[in-house]
Design an enzyme around this catalytic site. Sequence first.
Site, PDB file in Angstrom:
ATOM      1  N   SER A  66      10.627   1.208   1.827  1.00 36.86           N
ATOM      2  CA  SER A  66      10.000  -0.082   1.412  1.00 36.86           C
ATOM      3  C   SER A  66      10.973  -1.025   1.404  1.00 36.86           C
ATOM      4  O   SER A  66      11.591  -1.575   0.140  1.00 36.86           O
ATOM      5  CB  SER A  66       9.119   0.218   0.356  1.00 36.86           C
ATOM      6  OG  SER A  66       9.782  -0.140  -0.897  1.00 36.86           O
ATOM      7  N   HIS A  84       5.798   5.133   0.446  1.00 34.96           N
ATOM      8  CA  HIS A  84       6.130   6.484  -0.068  1.00 34.96           C
ATOM      9  C   HIS A  84       5.401   7.750   0.043  1.00 34.96           C
ATOM     10  O   HIS A  84       5.520   8.765  -0.034  1.00 34.96           O
ATOM     11  CB  HIS A  84       6.906   6.721  -1.539  1.00 34.96           C
ATOM     12  CG  HIS A  84       8.060   5.499  -1.709  1.00 34.96           C
ATOM     13  ND1 HIS A  84       8.444   5.442  -2.801  1.00 34.96           N
ATOM     14  CD2 HIS A  84       8.771   5.189  -0.659  1.00 34.96           C
ATOM     15  CE1 HIS A  84       9.487   4.520  -2.810  1.00 34.96           C
ATOM     16  NE2 HIS A  84       9.664   4.491  -1.489  1.00 34.96           N
ATOM     17  N   GLU A 120       4.864   2.812  -7.417  1.00 36.73           N
ATOM     18  CA  GLU A 120       5.350   3.694  -8.546  1.00 36.73           C
ATOM     19  C   GLU A 120       5.102   3.583  -9.757  1.00 36.73           C
ATOM     20  O   GLU A 120       4.851   2.371 -10.042  1.00 36.73           O
ATOM     21  CB  GLU A 120       6.994   3.726  -8.366  1.00 36.73           C
ATOM     22  CG  GLU A 120       7.756   4.003  -7.022  1.00 36.73           C
ATOM     23  CD  GLU A 120       9.294   3.582  -6.966  1.00 36.73           C
ATOM     24  OE1 GLU A 120       9.805   3.543  -7.912  1.00 36.73           O
ATOM     25  OE2 GLU A 120       9.762   3.237  -5.627  1.00 36.73           O
ATOM     26  N   GLU A 147       9.559  10.432  -2.791  1.00 34.82           N
ATOM     27  CA  GLU A 147      10.559  10.726  -4.153  1.00 34.82           C
ATOM     28  C   GLU A 147       9.922  11.811  -5.323  1.00 34.82           C
ATOM     29  O   GLU A 147      10.250  11.828  -6.475  1.00 34.82           O
ATOM     30  CB  GLU A 147      10.442   9.343  -4.758  1.00 34.82           C
ATOM     31  CG  GLU A 147      11.110   8.366  -4.270  1.00 34.82           C
ATOM     32  CD  GLU A 147      11.182   7.008  -5.037  1.00 34.82           C
ATOM     33  OE1 GLU A 147      10.795   6.761  -6.089  1.00 34.82           O
ATOM     34  OE2 GLU A 147      12.067   6.106  -4.184  1.00 34.82           O
ATOM     35  N   ASP A 163       6.729   0.004 -10.411  1.00 37.72           N
ATOM     36  CA  ASP A 163       7.498  -0.653  -9.259  1.00 37.72           C
ATOM     37  C   ASP A 163       6.135  -0.899  -8.391  1.00 37.72           C
ATOM     38  O   ASP A 163       5.737  -0.111  -7.364  1.00 37.72           O
ATOM     39  CB  ASP A 163       8.627   0.051  -8.733  1.00 37.72           C
ATOM     40  CG  ASP A 163       9.059  -0.783  -7.586  1.00 37.72           C
ATOM     41  OD1 ASP A 163       8.733  -1.856  -7.257  1.00 37.72           O
ATOM     42  OD2 ASP A 163      10.022  -0.117  -6.909  1.00 37.72           O
ATOM     43  N   GLU A 166       8.678  -3.812 -11.811  1.00 43.39           N
ATOM     44  CA  GLU A 166       9.607  -4.096 -10.937  1.00 43.39           C
ATOM     45  C   GLU A 166       8.746  -4.493  -9.529  1.00 43.39           C
ATOM     46  O   GLU A 166       7.896  -4.136  -9.322  1.00 43.39           O
ATOM     47  CB  GLU A 166      10.378  -3.017 -10.249  1.00 43.39           C
ATOM     48  CG  GLU A 166      11.307  -2.951  -9.177  1.00 43.39           C
ATOM     49  CD  GLU A 166      12.077  -1.561  -8.661  1.00 43.39           C
ATOM     50  OE1 GLU A 166      12.148  -0.788  -9.586  1.00 43.39           O
ATOM     51  OE2 GLU A 166      12.210  -1.469  -7.510  1.00 43.39           O
ATOM     52  N   ASP A 180      13.966  -6.470  -6.993  1.00 39.60           N
ATOM     53  CA  ASP A 180      14.406  -5.364  -6.076  1.00 39.60           C
ATOM     54  C   ASP A 180      14.557  -5.998  -4.861  1.00 39.60           C
ATOM     55  O   ASP A 180      15.376  -6.651  -4.254  1.00 39.60           O
ATOM     56  CB  ASP A 180      13.607  -4.141  -6.034  1.00 39.60           C
ATOM     57  CG  ASP A 180      13.915  -2.978  -4.939  1.00 39.60           C
ATOM     58  OD1 ASP A 180      15.045  -3.169  -4.309  1.00 39.60           O
ATOM     59  OD2 ASP A 180      13.248  -2.290  -4.809  1.00 39.60           O
ATOM     60  N   LYS A 185      21.100  -1.357  -5.333  1.00 39.58           N
ATOM     61  CA  LYS A 185      21.287  -0.383  -4.365  1.00 39.58           C
ATOM     62  C   LYS A 185      22.368  -0.660  -3.436  1.00 39.58           C
ATOM     63  O   LYS A 185      22.329  -1.898  -2.777  1.00 39.58           O
ATOM     64  CB  LYS A 185      19.953  -0.252  -3.404  1.00 39.58           C
ATOM     65  CG  LYS A 185      18.611   0.071  -4.436  1.00 39.58           C
ATOM     66  CD  LYS A 185      17.575  -0.272  -3.447  1.00 39.58           C
ATOM     67  CE  LYS A 185      16.179   0.316  -4.087  1.00 39.58           C
ATOM     68  NZ  LYS A 185      15.095  -0.342  -3.425  1.00 39.58           N
ATOM     69  N   HIS A 204      18.521   4.979  -6.983  1.00 38.71           N
ATOM     70  CA  HIS A 204      18.200   5.906  -5.573  1.00 38.71           C
ATOM     71  C   HIS A 204      17.509   5.275  -4.467  1.00 38.71           C
ATOM     72  O   HIS A 204      16.991   3.981  -4.821  1.00 38.71           O
ATOM     73  CB  HIS A 204      17.537   7.005  -5.880  1.00 38.71           C
ATOM     74  CG  HIS A 204      16.255   7.031  -6.288  1.00 38.71           C
ATOM     75  ND1 HIS A 204      15.324   8.248  -6.472  1.00 38.71           N
ATOM     76  CD2 HIS A 204      15.548   6.041  -6.701  1.00 38.71           C
ATOM     77  CE1 HIS A 204      14.212   7.763  -6.811  1.00 38.71           C
ATOM     78  NE2 HIS A 204      14.299   6.450  -6.858  1.00 38.71           N
ATOM     79  N   LYS A 233      17.686   4.914 -12.055  1.00 34.23           N
ATOM     80  CA  LYS A 233      16.370   5.090 -11.660  1.00 34.23           C
ATOM     81  C   LYS A 233      16.396   6.093 -10.324  1.00 34.23           C
ATOM     82  O   LYS A 233      17.052   5.928  -9.416  1.00 34.23           O
ATOM     83  CB  LYS A 233      15.795   3.755 -10.998  1.00 34.23           C
ATOM     84  CG  LYS A 233      14.481   3.977 -10.262  1.00 34.23           C
ATOM     85  CD  LYS A 233      13.997   2.678  -9.807  1.00 34.23           C
ATOM     86  CE  LYS A 233      12.703   2.968  -8.843  1.00 34.23           C
ATOM     87  NZ  LYS A 233      12.141   1.537  -8.191  1.00 34.23           N
TER      88      LYS A 233
HETATM   89  P1  PGA Z   1      12.976   2.332  -0.891  1.00 36.29           P
HETATM   90  O1  PGA Z   1      11.938   1.893  -2.269  1.00 36.29           O
HETATM   91  O2  PGA Z   1      11.727   3.179  -0.076  1.00 36.29           O
HETATM   92  O3  PGA Z   1      13.254   1.296  -0.210  1.00 36.29           O
HETATM   93  O4  PGA Z   1      14.081   3.120  -1.224  1.00 36.29           O
HETATM   94  C1  PGA Z   1      12.447   2.149  -3.586  1.00 36.29           C
HETATM   95  C2  PGA Z   1      12.161   1.008  -4.232  1.00 36.29           C
HETATM   96  O5  PGA Z   1      11.289   0.181  -3.941  1.00 36.29           O
HETATM   97  O6  PGA Z   1      12.548   0.830  -5.439  1.00 36.29           O
HETATM   98 ZN    ZN Z   2      11.604  -1.292  -5.819  1.00 42.27          ZN
END
Ligand code: PGA
Ligand code: ZN
Length: 403
Positions: free
Chosen positions: A44, A148, A157, A199, A235, A276, A303, A328, A356, A379
Amino acid sequence: MASDFEILGSNARMILDSRGNPTVECEIYLSYAMGRCSAPSGASTGKAEAVAFPEGGAARSIEFFNEKVKRSVIGFNSLDQSGFDNMLRDIDGTDNFSRMGGNLATALSMACAKAVSNAMGIPLYRYVGGMLLSVPRPLGNVIGGGKHARNGTTIQEFMVSAEGSSFLDSILVNSKVHRRIGELLQDRLKGQAIGMGDERAWAVSMKDDEAIDVIIQAAKEVSTETKTKVGVASDFAASSYYKDGKYHYHDRSLTQDEQIDFSISLIKERGFFLLEDPMDEVDFDGFASITSSVGNRAVIVGDDLYTTRSDLIRKGITKKSTNAVLIKVNQVGTLSQAAEAVETTRLAGWKSVISHRSGETTDDFIAHLAVGFRADMIKSGTVGGERLAKLNEVVRIQEDLIS
Ligand code: PGA
Ligand code: ZN
């Protein structure tokens, strides 16, 4: 004569991430030491983040490395991290690493820092943080869906964060909540299969409101059993279900105002301590409405809103959009830019969370960055080898700091 910190060579190869997708791993060689790093990938992703791979994928990144990078880094002083990072940006020539790929840039940038810390004979967290270090609080995903997991909740999440007597104690309590949720889901969904997302959070076909009830119950039970405070968080990754002016959940669609009210109610009525990306990634004002309403009562994290870019974080500071930032490295592509993002965040008096990605490798560099950058939280999930690679490394670092 070459100094101990002069780069003598480098290497890049393709490896697989936890989803089984190709990513890149790099090495930087000095006279007496080397550094190796691999970069993770998101599912994402934010619109403003660096492109993880150019057209042609990880294979094209490796080709680009062999054609344009390998020879250019020879002779460079590895102690000059921002100079090294600027060189990578110049070689790429775009503002989002779309030619070499943000993941190649991240792996090279981190490998350079690791080579230096190895040559100095100190851990990476000490090289990054110097004298000012601190152990973060773990924040881990326990139920989810979004991008995810197939058939999971709309919200990406649901997370927990225990405040144990040590980092080890905290991750142990977080993992107990994960286990308890598995049991509660089994009871609720008799006979139905229960899956896991990228995850390793539980992914089941249920409404978001039901997932909220389950996580609150599990956190409460484990908190009582372990006599440890357990915070509940989420999140939303709201951009992933925002379309044509509305937030589309499995069972309803919310307007901007309704989404703001829903977010505030999770904090004020359900006791969530952190949210988040509760709003679409360009809605700085919507974020600000939530933040001003909850004040210091909760952590509101951006984020996709910031994608670890200092210019966007500064915009958020001006608009008072959030009071925390997710960091990140591969969203911006270099260590020095990530460090700048953390600094910008700190100067505003905001919290930072080192994170992560959903497609991870077993590299543990975020454990070192979390301590060296004095992040408030890390995280990195609750269970699973690639998640625990980071969490267990923080356990080692804490032991190292105490002894
Ligand atoms: P990602 O998302 O799939 O881009 O790693 C994790 C997040 O949104 O925190
Ligand atoms: Zn996020």
